[in-house]
Design a protein around this motif. Structure first.
Motif, PDB file in Angstrom:
ATOM      1  N   UNK A 130       0.926  -1.189   0.066  1.00 22.03           N
ATOM      2  CA  UNK A 130      -0.077   0.100  -0.037  1.00 22.03           C
ATOM      3  C   UNK A 130       1.043   1.368  -0.128  1.00 22.03           C
ATOM      4  N   UNK A 131       0.343   2.152  -0.923  1.00 25.74           N
ATOM      5  CA  UNK A 131       1.223   3.327  -0.773  1.00 25.74           C
ATOM      6  C   UNK A 131       1.216   4.127   0.514  1.00 25.74           C
ATOM      7  N   UNK A 132       2.089   4.747   0.867  1.00 25.02           N
ATOM      8  CA  UNK A 132       2.412   5.507   2.055  1.00 25.02           C
ATOM      9  C   UNK A 132       2.490   7.237   1.623  1.00 25.02           C
ATOM     10  N   UNK A 133       2.326   7.880   2.683  1.00 24.51           N
ATOM     11  CA  UNK A 133       2.202   9.317   2.587  1.00 24.51           C
ATOM     12  C   UNK A 133       3.618   9.871   2.287  1.00 24.51           C
ATOM     13  N   UNK A 134       3.692  10.739   0.838  1.00 19.42           N
ATOM     14  CA  UNK A 134       4.950  11.138   0.698  1.00 19.42           C
ATOM     15  C   UNK A 134       5.177  12.523   1.229  1.00 19.42           C
ATOM     16  N   UNK A 135       6.218  12.674   1.857  1.00 16.57           N
ATOM     17  CA  UNK A 135       6.640  13.975   2.348  1.00 16.57           C
ATOM     18  C   UNK A 135       7.395  14.877   1.427  1.00 16.57           C
ATOM     19  N   UNK A 136       7.178  16.179   1.094  1.00 16.57           N
ATOM     20  CA  UNK A 136       7.770  17.032   0.270  1.00 16.57           C
ATOM     21  C   UNK A 136       8.409  18.096   1.151  1.00 16.57           C
ATOM     22  N   UNK A 168      26.779  11.294  15.552  1.00 20.46           N
ATOM     23  CA  UNK A 168      25.714  12.196  15.223  1.00 20.46           C
ATOM     24  C   UNK A 168      25.557  12.190  13.821  1.00 20.46           C
ATOM     25  N   UNK A 169      24.230  12.366  13.305  1.00 19.88           N
ATOM     26  CA  UNK A 169      23.978  12.552  12.049  1.00 19.88           C
ATOM     27  C   UNK A 169      22.831  13.775  11.614  1.00 19.88           C
ATOM     28  N   UNK A 170      23.219  14.775  10.702  1.00 19.75           N
ATOM     29  CA  UNK A 170      22.321  15.720  10.088  1.00 19.75           C
ATOM     30  C   UNK A 170      22.116  15.635   8.824  1.00 19.75           C
ATOM     31  N   UNK A 171      20.695  15.618   8.511  1.00 22.05           N
ATOM     32  CA  UNK A 171      20.509  15.275   6.936  1.00 22.05           C
ATOM     33  C   UNK A 171      19.301  16.610   6.649  1.00 22.05           C
ATOM     34  N   UNK A 172      19.757  17.333   5.453  1.00 16.23           N
ATOM     35  CA  UNK A 172      18.684  18.408   4.939  1.00 16.23           C
ATOM     36  C   UNK A 172      17.674  17.541   4.060  1.00 16.23           C
ATOM     37  N   UNK A 173      16.311  17.976   4.623  1.00 23.02           N
ATOM     38  CA  UNK A 173      15.384  17.172   4.137  1.00 23.02           C
ATOM     39  C   UNK A 173      15.124  17.175   2.452  1.00 23.02           C
ATOM     40  N   UNK A 174      15.306  18.446   1.751  1.00 27.53           N
ATOM     41  CA  UNK A 174      15.066  18.322   0.483  1.00 27.53           C
ATOM     42  C   UNK A 174      16.054  17.503  -0.412  1.00 27.53           C
ATOM     43  N   UNK A 175      17.435  17.890   0.043  1.00 28.94           N
ATOM     44  CA  UNK A 175      18.583  17.267  -0.969  1.00 28.94           C
ATOM     45  C   UNK A 175      19.173  15.838  -0.183  1.00 28.94           C
TER      46      UNK A 175
END
Length: 244
Positions: A130-136, A168-175
């Motif tokens: 089943x498809x899940x919600x996609x975050x933009x 420690x990990x940091x990730x930018x949401x868009x890229x």
């Protein structure tokens, strides 16, 4: 007995792709393609094969019926693979190795899929979920920070002393641009210092820094409204534009 008739049915009556036929029949990619090529070469159509028995279809496509029968492929428990992948440090390569070892230990005459086929079949199965919600995410909007659940070690080359550290990990949401570093602990000073170095590394400040419910940043865990220890500061507009 080969599954030639079933392959033809799935391809021409149901309209399945070769990957879907692989997942349904347990045959390899090469076998599915070979059966379809043989059917096309001898002019055997599905309307004609529908009225034939499995033995008749096989006799039409193969000269040496019953000889050099390929070993059946051991089926893959895709739900088990899907569940295990959620655990820290678990990869498809590791699960494939466990699956292959289990098939060999079982010694029931079947043979396991190789790694590339294992991945292809799992990916094909995953598409049926089943498809899940996609975050933009907007560029520069959110930076997600957290500590890895799997702690690495630092080994002193002279004494051989092993020290367990935090990752420690940091990730930018868009890229998905990622910064990671090892630190002594998850204490406030280490967390703030790691966050500062992450911002220096990406060359800007996002609109929002989103921590998971780690103790260094969240004092009151809650699914919907956690209490954050350090309120975010308003960044400069030019800093937001740089943090993509």
């Amino acid at each position: 007995m080969r599954k030639v008739r079933e392959v033809l049915r799935l391809r021409f009556e149901v309209g399945c792709s070769q990957r879907e036929i692989q997942a349904s029949t347990g045959l390899s990619k090469g076998s599915v393609g070979d059966y379809l090529k043989r059917a096309a070469a001898c002019g055997l159509t599905w309307p004609e094969a529908r009225s034939m028995t499995d033995a008749e279809v096989e006799a039409r496509l193969f000269r040496l019926v019953g000889r050099n029968e390929p070993l059946l492929r051991a089926p893959i428990d895709f739900q088990w693979v899907h569940t295990e992948l959620r655990k820290p440090g678990v990869t498809l390569q590791l699960l494939c190795a466990e699956y292959q070892h289990a098939v060999i230990e079982r010694a029931d005459g079947s043979r396991p899929y190789q790694y590339s086929q294992f991945c292809d079949l799992y990916n094909a199965w995953q598409k049926t979920l089943a498809l899940s919600m996609r975050q933009v995410h907007r560029a520069g909007e959110k930076l997600f920070v957290d500590y890895s659940g799997k702690k690495p070690c630092i080994v002193d080359p002279e004494s051989g002393e092993v020290t367990v550290v935090e990752l420690f990990v940091a990730v930018l949401g868009a890229s998905n641009y990622t910064y990671a570093e090892a630190s002594r602990s998850q204490k406030k000073a280490d967390f703030i210092a790691s966050t500062m170095r992450a911002l220096e590394y990406i060359g800007g400040v996002p609109e929002v820094i989103v921590p998971d419910q780690l103790r260094s940043a969240v004092s009151g865990p809650d699914r919907y409204d956690p209490e954050i220890k350090y309120p975010s500061c308003q960044p400069r507009r030019d800093s937001v534009e740089q943090a993509a």
